[in-house]
Design a protein around this motif. Structure first.
Motif, PDB file in Angstrom:
ATOM      1  N   MET A   1      29.214  94.918  42.860  1.00 43.42           N
ATOM      2  CA  MET A   1      28.052  95.747  43.089  1.00 43.42           C
ATOM      3  C   MET A   1      27.370  95.313  44.383  1.00 43.42           C
ATOM      4  N   TYR A   2      26.985  96.273  45.191  1.00 47.24           N
ATOM      5  CA  TYR A   2      26.380  95.988  46.484  1.00 47.24           C
ATOM      6  C   TYR A   2      24.935  95.518  46.307  1.00 47.24           C
ATOM      7  N   GLN A   3      24.553  94.483  47.044  1.00 46.90           N
ATOM      8  CA  GLN A   3      23.178  93.973  47.039  1.00 46.90           C
ATOM      9  C   GLN A   3      22.431  94.571  48.233  1.00 46.90           C
ATOM     10  N   TYR A   4      21.537  95.490  47.966  1.00 42.98           N
ATOM     11  CA  TYR A   4      20.769  96.131  49.036  1.00 42.98           C
ATOM     12  C   TYR A   4      19.754  95.137  49.583  1.00 42.98           C
ATOM     13  N   LEU A   5      19.811  94.899  50.878  1.00 41.05           N
ATOM     14  CA  LEU A   5      19.000  93.863  51.511  1.00 41.05           C
ATOM     15  C   LEU A   5      17.510  94.196  51.541  1.00 41.05           C
ATOM     16  N   TYR A   6      17.164  95.470  51.628  1.00 41.18           N
ATOM     17  CA  TYR A   6      15.772  95.861  51.832  1.00 41.18           C
ATOM     18  C   TYR A   6      15.176  96.580  50.626  1.00 41.18           C
ATOM     19  N   SER A   7      15.795  96.422  49.456  1.00 38.27           N
ATOM     20  CA  SER A   7      15.259  97.088  48.274  1.00 38.27           C
ATOM     21  C   SER A   7      13.869  96.552  47.965  1.00 38.27           C
ATOM     22  N   LYS A   8      13.008  97.431  47.524  1.00 36.35           N
ATOM     23  CA  LYS A   8      11.628  97.154  47.131  1.00 36.35           C
ATOM     24  C   LYS A   8      10.683  96.868  48.286  1.00 36.35           C
ATOM     25  N   ILE A   9      11.146  96.940  49.534  1.00 32.06           N
ATOM     26  CA  ILE A   9      10.208  96.755  50.643  1.00 32.06           C
ATOM     27  C   ILE A   9      10.121  97.994  51.545  1.00 32.06           C
ATOM     28  N   ILE A  10      10.942  99.019  51.290  1.00 32.74           N
ATOM     29  CA  ILE A  10      10.865 100.249  52.079  1.00 32.74           C
ATOM     30  C   ILE A  10      10.011 101.260  51.316  1.00 32.74           C
ATOM     31  N   LYS A  11       8.990 101.774  51.990  1.00 32.40           N
ATOM     32  CA  LYS A  11       8.060 102.733  51.393  1.00 32.40           C
ATOM     33  C   LYS A  11       8.065 104.023  52.200  1.00 32.40           C
ATOM     34  N   CYS A  12       7.854 105.129  51.515  1.00 35.67           N
ATOM     35  CA  CYS A  12       7.799 106.437  52.156  1.00 35.67           C
ATOM     36  C   CYS A  12       6.343 106.814  52.425  1.00 35.67           C
ATOM     37  N   TYR A  13       6.140 107.682  53.415  1.00 39.36           N
ATOM     38  CA  TYR A  13       4.797 108.167  53.710  1.00 39.36           C
ATOM     39  C   TYR A  13       4.196 108.888  52.507  1.00 39.36           C
ATOM     40  N   CYS A  14       5.030 109.417  51.591  1.00 42.71           N
ATOM     41  CA  CYS A  14       4.539 110.141  50.409  1.00 42.71           C
ATOM     42  C   CYS A  14       4.015 109.200  49.328  1.00 42.71           C
ATOM     43  N   GLY A  15       4.199 107.895  49.541  1.00 49.61           N
ATOM     44  CA  GLY A  15       3.700 106.913  48.578  1.00 49.61           C
ATOM     45  C   GLY A  15       4.772 106.338  47.667  1.00 49.61           C
ATOM     46  N   SER A  16       5.947 106.910  47.692  1.00 51.16           N
ATOM     47  CA  SER A  16       7.036 106.437  46.841  1.00 51.16           C
ATOM     48  C   SER A  16       7.823 105.320  47.532  1.00 51.16           C
ATOM     49  N   SER A  17       8.658 104.669  46.785  1.00 55.30           N
ATOM     50  CA  SER A  17       9.555 103.654  47.337  1.00 55.30           C
ATOM     51  C   SER A  17      10.882 104.292  47.717  1.00 55.30           C
ATOM     52  N   TYR A  18      11.621 103.596  48.536  1.00 50.18           N
ATOM     53  CA  TYR A  18      12.988 103.994  48.860  1.00 50.18           C
ATOM     54  C   TYR A  18      13.943 103.194  47.987  1.00 50.18           C
ATOM     55  N   ARG A  19      15.052 103.802  47.630  1.00 52.56           N
ATOM     56  CA  ARG A  19      16.069 103.087  46.868  1.00 52.56           C
ATOM     57  C   ARG A  19      17.388 103.136  47.629  1.00 52.56           C
ATOM     58  N   GLY A  20      18.190 102.120  47.431  1.00 49.68           N
ATOM     59  CA  GLY A  20      19.465 102.038  48.108  1.00 49.68           C
ATOM     60  C   GLY A  20      20.540 102.822  47.396  1.00 49.68           C
ATOM     61  N   GLN A  21      21.464 103.367  48.176  1.00 49.94           N
ATOM     62  CA  GLN A  21      22.658 103.999  47.640  1.00 49.94           C
ATOM     63  C   GLN A  21      23.742 103.960  48.709  1.00 49.94           C
ATOM     64  N   LEU A  22      24.963 104.056  48.269  1.00 50.67           N
ATOM     65  CA  LEU A  22      26.079 104.044  49.213  1.00 50.67           C
ATOM     66  C   LEU A  22      26.405 105.474  49.619  1.00 50.67           C
ATOM     67  N   HIS A  23      26.509 105.693  50.918  1.00 51.86           N
ATOM     68  CA  HIS A  23      26.887 106.992  51.464  1.00 51.86           C
ATOM     69  C   HIS A  23      28.150 106.776  52.281  1.00 51.86           C
ATOM     70  N   LYS A  24      29.277 107.228  51.746  1.00 50.38           N
ATOM     71  CA  LYS A  24      30.576 107.009  52.396  1.00 50.38           C
ATOM     72  C   LYS A  24      30.789 105.523  52.686  1.00 50.38           C
ATOM     73  N   THR A  25      30.566 104.706  51.716  1.00 56.18           N
ATOM     74  CA  THR A  25      30.729 103.239  51.728  1.00 56.18           C
ATOM     75  C   THR A  25      29.710 102.503  52.593  1.00 56.18           C
ATOM     76  N   LYS A  26      28.743 103.209  53.175  1.00 58.54           N
ATOM     77  CA  LYS A  26      27.712 102.550  53.982  1.00 58.54           C
ATOM     78  C   LYS A  26      26.386 102.603  53.237  1.00 58.54           C
ATOM     79  N   PRO A  27      25.668 101.480  53.192  1.00 62.15           N
ATOM     80  CA  PRO A  27      24.385 101.473  52.488  1.00 62.15           C
ATOM     81  C   PRO A  27      23.297 102.213  53.266  1.00 62.15           C
ATOM     82  N   VAL A  28      22.599 103.108  52.567  1.00 68.46           N
ATOM     83  CA  VAL A  28      21.453 103.824  53.114  1.00 68.46           C
ATOM     84  C   VAL A  28      20.328 103.760  52.076  1.00 68.46           C
ATOM     85  N   TYR A  29      19.139 104.118  52.515  1.00 70.20           N
ATOM     86  CA  TYR A  29      17.985 104.148  51.628  1.00 70.20           C
ATOM     87  C   TYR A  29      17.402 105.553  51.643  1.00 70.20           C
ATOM     88  N   ILE A  30      17.057 106.052  50.438  1.00 69.32           N
ATOM     89  CA  ILE A  30      16.552 107.412  50.252  1.00 69.32           C
ATOM     90  C   ILE A  30      15.251 107.325  49.451  1.00 69.32           C
TER      91      ILE A  30
END
Length: 107
Positions: A1-30
Motif C-alpha cells: 500500500m502506498y504511503q502518501y507523503l502529504y496526507s492530512k496537511i493539504i487543504k482546499c479553499y472550500c474548507g475540505s481536506s485533500y486525500r491521496g489516490q493513485l492516478h495511473k500509478t502516480k500519487p495525486v491528491y484530490i
C-alpha cells in the motif's frame, strides 16, 4: 500500500481536506468534497510537484531534504490549494512558498 507523503496537511479553499489516490500509478491528491460529490471542482495536485517545490525550498534554505512523512510534517504546517489549482506551502517557521501558473514565489 502506498504511503502518501502529504496526507492530512493539504487543504482546499472550500474548507475540505485533500486525500491521496493513485492516478495511473502516480500519487495525486484530490479534494475530499469533490471525491464524495459535495460540490468542489477537481484540482488534482501531483505529489511529484509538491516534492519538487519542497526540494527547492530546502536547497534555498540549506535544509536537509528528506522524503518521509514524519520529516515533512516537522517542516510543513499545511498546504492550501486555491480556486485556480495553485497552492501555497506554509512552513512551520512562518515562510510561505506559493506556486501559481506564473511560477514560484517566496514570502
Amino acid at each position: 500500500m502506498y504511503q502518501y507523503l502529504y496526507s492530512k496537511i493539504i487543504k482546499c479553499y472550500c474548507g475540505s481536506s485533500y486525500r491521496g489516490q493513485l492516478h495511473k500509478t502516480k500519487p495525486v491528491y484530490i479534494c475530499l468534497n469533490y471525491s464524495t460529490g459535495k460540490g468542489c471542482n477537481r484540482r488534482a495536485i501531483k505529489e511529484e510537484d509538491i516534492n519538487l517545490f519542497f526540494r527547492r525550498y530546502c536547497d534555498n534554505h540549506n535544509i536537509k531534504f528528506e522524503l518521509s512523512r514524519n520529516y515533512i510534517k516537522e517542516l510543513i504546517e499545511e498546504i492550501i490549494v486555491d480556486k485556480t489549482g495553485g497552492f501555497e506551502i506554509h512552513y512551520r517557521n512562518g515562510d510561505i512558498q506559493w506556486y501559481k501558473d506564473n511560477g514560484i514565489k517566496y514570502v
